[in-house]
Design a protein around this motif. Structure first.
Motif, short mmCIF file in Angstrom:
data_model
loop_
_atom_site.label_atom_id
_atom_site.label_comp_id
_atom_site.label_asym_id
_atom_site.label_seq_id
_atom_site.Cartn_x
_atom_site.Cartn_y
_atom_site.Cartn_z
N ASP A 106 60.67 80.58 3.81
CA ASP A 106 61.00 79.82 5.03
C ASP A 106 61.11 78.33 4.79
N TRP A 107 60.55 77.84 3.66
CA TRP A 107 60.42 76.39 3.48
C TRP A 107 61.01 75.97 2.14
N ARG A 108 61.59 74.78 2.12
CA ARG A 108 62.01 74.20 0.86
C ARG A 108 60.75 73.91 0.04
N ASP A 109 60.80 74.24 -1.24
CA ASP A 109 59.61 74.13 -2.10
C ASP A 109 58.47 74.96 -1.53
N GLY A 110 58.80 76.14 -0.98
CA GLY A 110 57.78 76.98 -0.37
C GLY A 110 56.72 77.45 -1.36
N GLU A 111 57.11 77.66 -2.63
CA GLU A 111 56.13 78.07 -3.63
C GLU A 111 55.07 76.99 -3.82
N GLU A 112 55.48 75.73 -3.80
CA GLU A 112 54.52 74.63 -3.94
C GLU A 112 53.59 74.57 -2.74
N ALA A 113 54.13 74.77 -1.54
CA ALA A 113 53.29 74.75 -0.33
C ALA A 113 52.24 75.85 -0.40
N LEU A 114 52.67 77.04 -0.80
CA LEU A 114 51.72 78.15 -0.88
C LEU A 114 50.67 77.89 -1.96
N ALA A 115 51.07 77.30 -3.08
CA ALA A 115 50.12 76.99 -4.14
C ALA A 115 49.05 76.01 -3.66
N LEU A 116 49.44 75.02 -2.86
CA LEU A 116 48.47 74.07 -2.32
C LEU A 116 47.49 74.77 -1.39
N VAL A 117 48.00 75.70 -0.58
CA VAL A 117 47.13 76.42 0.35
C VAL A 117 46.16 77.30 -0.41
N ARG A 118 46.64 78.03 -1.39
CA ARG A 118 45.77 78.95 -2.13
C ARG A 118 44.72 78.20 -2.93
N GLU A 119 45.04 77.00 -3.35
CA GLU A 119 44.06 76.20 -4.08
C GLU A 119 42.95 75.72 -3.15
N ALA A 120 43.28 75.47 -1.88
CA ALA A 120 42.30 74.92 -0.94
C ALA A 120 41.42 75.99 -0.31
N VAL A 121 41.91 77.23 -0.20
CA VAL A 121 41.15 78.30 0.44
C VAL A 121 40.30 79.00 -0.61
N PRO A 122 39.00 79.17 -0.38
CA PRO A 122 38.14 79.85 -1.37
C PRO A 122 38.66 81.24 -1.71
N ASP A 123 38.46 81.65 -2.95
CA ASP A 123 38.96 82.94 -3.41
C ASP A 123 38.42 84.10 -2.59
N GLU A 124 37.15 84.00 -2.15
CA GLU A 124 36.56 85.11 -1.41
C GLU A 124 37.17 85.30 -0.03
N LEU A 125 37.97 84.34 0.43
CA LEU A 125 38.64 84.46 1.73
C LEU A 125 40.08 84.94 1.59
N GLN A 126 40.56 85.15 0.35
CA GLN A 126 41.93 85.57 0.13
C GLN A 126 41.97 87.08 -0.12
N VAL A 127 42.64 87.81 0.76
CA VAL A 127 42.69 89.27 0.67
C VAL A 127 44.11 89.75 0.93
N ASP A 128 44.36 90.99 0.53
CA ASP A 128 45.63 91.66 0.83
C ASP A 128 45.47 92.48 2.10
N ASP A 129 46.41 92.37 3.00
CA ASP A 129 46.40 93.21 4.19
C ASP A 129 46.50 94.67 3.78
N ASP A 130 45.81 95.53 4.53
CA ASP A 130 45.82 96.96 4.20
C ASP A 130 47.23 97.53 4.18
N ASP A 131 48.12 97.01 5.03
CA ASP A 131 49.47 97.56 5.08
C ASP A 131 50.26 97.24 3.82
N VAL A 132 49.82 96.23 3.05
CA VAL A 132 50.47 95.92 1.78
C VAL A 132 50.04 96.91 0.71
N ASP A 133 48.91 97.56 0.92
CA ASP A 133 48.29 98.39 -0.09
C ASP A 133 48.75 99.84 -0.05
N GLU A 134 49.84 100.13 0.67
CA GLU A 134 50.37 101.48 0.66
C GLU A 134 50.74 101.88 -0.77
#
Length: 740
Positions: free
Chosen positions: A451-479
């Motif tokens: 959705d965003w220009r340089d969207g990969e960079e935006a997501l990388a900044l978010v993932r770096e700021a959010v603790p690893d224990e709060l990052q999960v896969d939605d169950d619907d992705v795990d089919e």
């Protein structure tokens, strides 16, 4: 009621009619979990009950907002056996059933509160504590065996348990639970919400109102009077509702959340909301009529006089012991009921009115006087780096994404949605490049790299700021995506992967190539990426395993043409037989195969010529033989192909591939042929130019371009081959003479 202690667990028991009933209660429920680890309590309950198995007597278990309970009714020996088996199961959970029970909970889709009530709780308390009752458990399949074992070890202990029994205590009763300190609970967190207010609720066909109320009988009586008034108006007078309910949820020792909920006929939601709010205000202004208060005294008095009230009392005391919510005995409640006044009802109704949240499934129009809308937007945006939207996406024009040191904001024309890092409760992956950042106050920022220009960079900044224990896969992705195989040579599949955007490991034989993805894309994305460069008629096969079955799906390009699940129903063997060039009888025998998933996979390897590693890969074993290919995109993959990175073995490949290999090596005879071809193309081009008037201008132009391209290609292929780089000189010791 009498009290006792068994193995350090407090026991409350009273005489009651047979059969003997008992309930082992633990002070743990949905409020004790977190957003990303929701479902731990329910999983422990399911696993413990699965260890008990079927019983010839009544047994059950339940989880709600504040407690978990295991119950049984039967003979004293049966009840004793049940309690013993439950306690032992909690100490040694059958975690081999973890994935199955997680999927059962996903199918159950249960919640700690009805949707209309859960929506109000989430608005008032955010997505922590009691507010979790309003949201689903997003990542049940991410919870591990260690997670549930630790939860059982620290929450399902003798210090956090109580037992109620209606009847004599069974002889030899034992409660072999783990030792442990009672879990500490933080104080209630409340969202900054201006009340009284209204909000759009996720509960379709229901209108609700709720607020915090003080402990005491006045709250229950006030809610019941309000419930009866709304029922009289909406059901008996107007006929637009059927069921009107009231409840008071204990949240801690000093807080109750009172709610009144009514269903409503479609199109009558605004009417129901107006009636509900009007009756609350009328109860504040006028108080209850004498006949209303007397009716409640009579109804509650009859319940307290019922002999079963003494039985319910032991249940209440056991629950109070583990939840920390005080309970009054029957005699205290009689005295409180007798002393209840009209003014107390008015004061309680005023508390309900001042703190009210009114939930409706659609916007109010008009808005009743005295209510304001709960803001659907955040108060402000965070400062930070601004990312612009990409065109041709679903993002509204003018929207920007801001990622800063304090959090993330999605800034739209209508308003702003902000989640600060300090308030983040989860970063949930919902698909390849698709995430949702969830805040404690319930606001959610969708994050899609496309959705965003340089969207990969935006997501990388978010993932770096959010603790690893709060990052999960939605169950619907795990089919289960299955194992993807292409009926194509390995070098062609490697080339297709290199031209895609995602890497994978490949292994195969002379007929089939298996693709083992180890990064973001799901099965559908991988099939779409690879089918195009491999060709629209390429045969693809996926083998999917569930808990009990194995299934294949056959594709031509990206189009599904057949599927079969072993042991469920017969299927036509013809499409698979034709696609893989096998006798129809052989495929039919494969369809009839029986046994374990591993055994059927081995038969599929033999019948279809699949790689020998397929059964191990389906079992989740690591890839021990294979080549990792990085996805470099169309341009990078083309360059790798031109370098010869995907050359087939000697004598293999298509005619085009064999020609490409000759063009890379350029032996003498190949260069000589191209020299002759260049002369021929040159002569033909001279003739076309000389006789262009006879051919016509457009014919001459077309033939000229074709001959010119042929000439350039022949000259290019007539070049001498590139000499290999000279090897580095090797130092020879002075005392040694190199041999010939």
């Amino acid at each position: 009621m009498r009290t006792a202690s068994v193995d350090g667990v407090p026991v409350f028991h009273a005489e009651g009619p047979p059969p003997l009933s008992a309930g082992l209660v633990f002070g743990v429920g949905r409020r004790d979990e977190t957003f990303v680890r929701g479902g731990l309590t329910h999983l422990v309950e399911h696993l413990a009950m699965s260890a008990v198995g079927r019983t010839p007597y009544d047994s059950n278990a339940s989880v709600d907002l504040v407690r978990t309970e295991f119950t049984a009714s039967g003979t004293p020996d049966q009840v004793r056996e049940f309690l013993d088996r439950i306690c032992r199961a909690l100490r040694d959970l059958p975690v081999d059933r973890l994935r199955v029970e997680a999927d059962v909970l996903r199918t159950e889709g249960g919640a700690a509160a009805p949707p209309a009530v859960g929506s109000l709780l989430s608005e008032r308390y955010g997505l922590v504590g009691p507010g979790l009752a309003g949201v689903r458990e997003p990542a049940l399949t991410s919870l591990t065996a260690d997670d549930v074992r630790e939860w059982a070890r620290t929450r399902f202990t003798r210090q956090n348990a109580a037992l109620w029994v209606t009847g004599p205590l069974p002889e030899g009763l034992a409660l072999p639970l783990e030792e442990g300190a009672p879990p500490a609970r933080p104080p209630l967190w409340r969202a900054e919400v201006t009340t009284p207010g209204w909000l759009e609720s996720a509960a379709a066909g229901a209108v609700s109102i709720g607020a915090e109320l003080p402990p005491g009988l006045a709250g229950s009586v006030t809610l019941e009077i309000l419930r009866r008034r709304v029922e009289d108006e909406l059901r008996h007078r107007r006929g637009v509702a059927y069921a009107v309910g009231a409840d008071r949820l204990p949240l801690d020792a000093d807080t109750r959340f009172g709610v009144v909920v009514t269903d409503v006929r479609p199109g009558q939601e605004n009417l129901a909301a107006a009636v509900l709010w009007r009756e609350v205000q009328r109860l504040v202004g006028e108080g209850p009529g004498p006949e209303e208060l007397q009716h409640e005294r009579t109804a509650l008095g009859a319940l307290l006089d019922d002999p079963r009230a003494r039985t319910e009392e032991v249940v209440a005391h056991a629950e109070a012991r583990v939840t920390g919510v005080p309970v009054h005995d029957v005699d205290d409640m009689r005295r409180e009921l007798a002393a209840l006044t009209t003014e107390e009802i008015r004061e309680t109704a005023a508390r309900l009115c001042d703190g009210a949240l009114l939930g409706v499934p659609e916007p109010l129009d008009p808005v009743p006087a005295g209510l304001t809308r709960v803001p659907p937007w955040s108060a402000e945006a965070v400062p930070g780096r601004v990312f612009q939207r990409r065109r041709l996406t679903g993002v509204p024009k003018g929207t920007t994404l801001v990622v800063g040191d304090d959090g993330v904001s999605a800034v739209l024309e209508q308003g702003t949605i902000t989640v600060r890092w300090a308030d983040a409760v989860g970063l949930v992956r919902q698909g390849p490049g698709e995430f949702q950042l969830v805040g404690r106050d319930g606001f959610t920022v969708p994050l899609s790299v496309s959705d965003w220009r340089d969207g990969e960079e935006a997501l990388a900044l978010v993932r770096e700021a959010v603790p690893d224990e709060l990052q999960v896969d939605d169950d619907d992705v795990d089919e289960p995506a299955g194992l993807l195989l292409f009926r194509a040579p390995e070098h062609r599949v490697r080339e297709a992967i290199a031209m895609s955007n995602h890497g994978a490991t490949v292994l195969g034989n002379d007929e089939w190539t298996a693709v083992v993805a180890d990064d973001a894309p799901d099965f559908a994305v991988r099939l779409a990426e690879l089918s195009a460069p491999l060709g629209r008629r390429t045969v693809a096969l996926t083998l999917r395993r569930t808990h009990a079955d194995l299934e294949y799906v056959l594709f031509r390009g990206r189009k599904e043409v057949a599927r079969h699940r072993w042991g469920i129903a017969p299927a036509d063997p013809r499409p698979l037989a034709e696609a893989v060039l096998r006798p129809e009888e052989s495929v039919a025998r494969l369809h009839d195969a029986a046994g374990t998933i591993h055994e059927i996979a081995e038969e599929a390897v033999a019948a279809l010529g699949l790689p020998a590693q397929v059964p191990a890969l389906l079992a989740g074993e690591p890839v021990v033989e294979g080549q990792r290919i990085e996805g470099t995109g169309a341009f990078g993959g083309f360059r790798a192909s031109m370098r010869g990175d995907f050359v087939p073995g000697q004598g293999k490949g298509t005619r085009l591939e064999r020609y490409q290999e000759l063009a890379r090596r350029r032996p003498g005879w190949f260069r000589a042929v191209n020299v002759v071809a260049a002369l021929v193309y040159g002569v033909l081009l001279w003739l076309i130019v000389s006789y262009r008037d006879d051919l016509g201008s457009w014919r001459a132009a077309i033939f000229g371009v074709l001959m010119g391209l042929g000439l350039l290609n022949a000259v290019w292929d007539a070049r001498p081959p590139r000499r290999p780089a000279a090897p580095d000189p090797v130092a020879v010791p002075a005392d040694r003479t190199p041999t010939g």
